[in-house]
Design a protein around this motif. Structure first.
Motif, PDB file in Angstrom:
ATOM      1  N   GLU A  81      -3.468   3.607  -8.628  1.00 44.35           N
ATOM      2  CA  GLU A  81      -3.190   2.882  -7.387  1.00 44.35           C
ATOM      3  C   GLU A  81      -4.283   1.866  -7.091  1.00 44.35           C
ATOM      4  O   GLU A  81      -3.998   0.727  -6.706  1.00 44.35           O
ATOM      5  CB  GLU A  81      -3.088   3.897  -6.233  1.00 44.35           C
ATOM      6  N   VAL A  82      -5.531   2.255  -7.304  1.00 46.14           N
ATOM      7  CA  VAL A  82      -6.656   1.345  -7.077  1.00 46.14           C
ATOM      8  C   VAL A  82      -6.571   0.148  -8.008  1.00 46.14           C
ATOM      9  O   VAL A  82      -6.790  -1.006  -7.606  1.00 46.14           O
ATOM     10  CB  VAL A  82      -8.006   2.086  -7.267  1.00 46.14           C
ATOM     11  N   SER A  91      -2.814  11.167   0.340  1.00 47.61           N
ATOM     12  CA  SER A  91      -3.793  10.337   1.052  1.00 47.61           C
ATOM     13  C   SER A  91      -4.911   9.865   0.139  1.00 47.61           C
ATOM     14  O   SER A  91      -5.623   8.905   0.460  1.00 47.61           O
ATOM     15  CB  SER A  91      -4.391  11.120   2.229  1.00 47.61           C
ATOM     16  N   LYS A  92      -5.095  10.546  -0.987  1.00 40.01           N
ATOM     17  CA  LYS A  92      -6.151  10.161  -1.929  1.00 40.01           C
ATOM     18  C   LYS A  92      -5.672   8.979  -2.766  1.00 40.01           C
ATOM     19  O   LYS A  92      -4.538   8.954  -3.235  1.00 40.01           O
ATOM     20  CB  LYS A  92      -6.496  11.335  -2.841  1.00 40.01           C
ATOM     21  N   LYS A 116      -0.588  20.149   2.430  1.00 39.83           N
ATOM     22  CA  LYS A 116      -1.052  19.992   1.050  1.00 39.83           C
ATOM     23  C   LYS A 116      -0.664  18.629   0.502  1.00 39.83           C
ATOM     24  O   LYS A 116      -1.483  17.914  -0.111  1.00 39.83           O
ATOM     25  CB  LYS A 116      -0.450  21.099   0.182  1.00 39.83           C
ATOM     26  N   ASN A 117       0.594  18.211   0.726  1.00 38.13           N
ATOM     27  CA  ASN A 117       1.064  16.948   0.164  1.00 38.13           C
ATOM     28  C   ASN A 117       0.531  15.736   0.914  1.00 38.13           C
ATOM     29  O   ASN A 117       0.320  14.683   0.317  1.00 38.13           O
ATOM     30  CB  ASN A 117       2.591  16.934   0.112  1.00 38.13           C
TER      31      ASN A 117
END
Length: 305
Positions: free
Chosen positions: A23-24, A17-18, A11-12
């Motif tokens: 962050e972008v 990973s997204k 799950k984590n």
């Protein structure tokens, strides 16, 4: 590993990973490799081996053999500089004309060459720093101990390298270099600060020198000195402005331990600033600024405290 633990891990991994919107927004727009902290450290090591060849290489009295080793280090330095500067250029906010990989590497090669052309001057300045530290510290038995052991020389080598790259408007790399020295020595010098020749920091731990500081020649600082900003200015949108906000320290000034000199003020030449002083106003030349004398008195059973 039980099923519950496996589910939590999966799950984590999926969540982390997204790419989040935050962050972008914080990443450079260009998709390219980021600078390598390890290789930037190698750049500093190579410069040290070129500037202090008898200390950080096997001693070579013969100039022909010495030039062979320095030449090899110079070639490796150029190669690493081009690559790391190219990676750093993606952080440049005023480089709209550098739009292709070819142009990035052309600019990086130009900047690397200009930096290497400044190495003799960097070497000259660093040897004045060695002399200043030796002259200011009776505990220094010889120049070699200053070069090998004194944190100021580690910090100033990093700073002199970083400052020249900063002057060449290389993004990110100068700050990586000074922060490497900061983490090792406790001396925090922004690469944008301007520091003259024959500069000494005794002990050094906790010294902070801000970005817009201007320091003259033959200046000595002791541990814990802060040359910082008193306040900040903002534009109409509330964004902080990068304007001169740190002190100007003129020639032949000594600042003793834990003094804080704040704001765009001037400490006049040949002045002495005592320890544990908070200075926020201009100081004329030949001044002696110190704490007021302690009040002596006796107390009976704690009365009067």
């Amino acid at each position: 590993m039980d099923n519950k633990t496996n589910e939590i891990l999966q799950k984590n991994v999926a969540l982390l990973s997204k790419l989040s919107e935050q962050e972008v927004n914080m990443m450079p727009a260009i998709e390219a490799p980021l600078p390598s902290v390890v290789q930037v450290k190698q750049i500093v090591t190579l410069v040290k081996s070129i500037i202090f060849p008898d200390y950080f290489n096997k001693r070579q009295p013969d100039e022909t053999i010495r030039s062979y080793y320095i030449g090899g280090h110079m070639e490796e330095l150029y190669r690493l500089l081009v690559k790391q500067i190219a990676y750093g250029l993606q952080f440049c906010e005023d480089c709209e004309e550098i739009t292709t990989k070819e142009k990035v590497y052309q600019e990086a090669a130009k900047l690397a060459t200009e930096f290497i052309d400044e190495l003799p001057e960097i070497k000259r300045l660093l040897y004045t720093d060695v002399q200043a530290m030796f002259d200011n510290d009776p505990a220094a038995p010889n120049y070699g101990e200053v070069i090998f052991c004194y944190p100021v020389m580690n910090a100033m080598t990093h700073y002199r390298i970083a400052h020249k790259l900063h002057q060449l408007q290389v993004p990110v790399i100068p700050r990586i270099i000074t922060e490497q020295a900061h983490s090792k020595t406790g001396i925090d010098i922004h690469p944008g600060a301007t520091i003259g020749e024959y500069f000494a920091i005794d002990h050094g731990t906790g010294v902070v020198i801000g970005e817009t500081c201007i320091i003259g020649n033959h200046v000595t600082l002791y541990q814990g000195v802060t040359l910082g900003a008193k306040s900040f200015k903002y534009d109409e949108q509330g964004n902080m402005l990068n304007v001169p906000r740190h002190p100007i320290i003129e020639d032949n000034v000594t600042v003793y331990s834990n003094a804080s000199i704040l704001g765009r003020i001037t400490i006049g030449h040949h002045s002495v600033i005592g320890g544990n002083i908070w200075v926020t106003h201009d100081v004329p030349p030949y001044s002696r600024i110190q704490q007021s004398k302690a009040v002596e008195g006796s107390f009976d059973g704690g009365l009067g405290i």
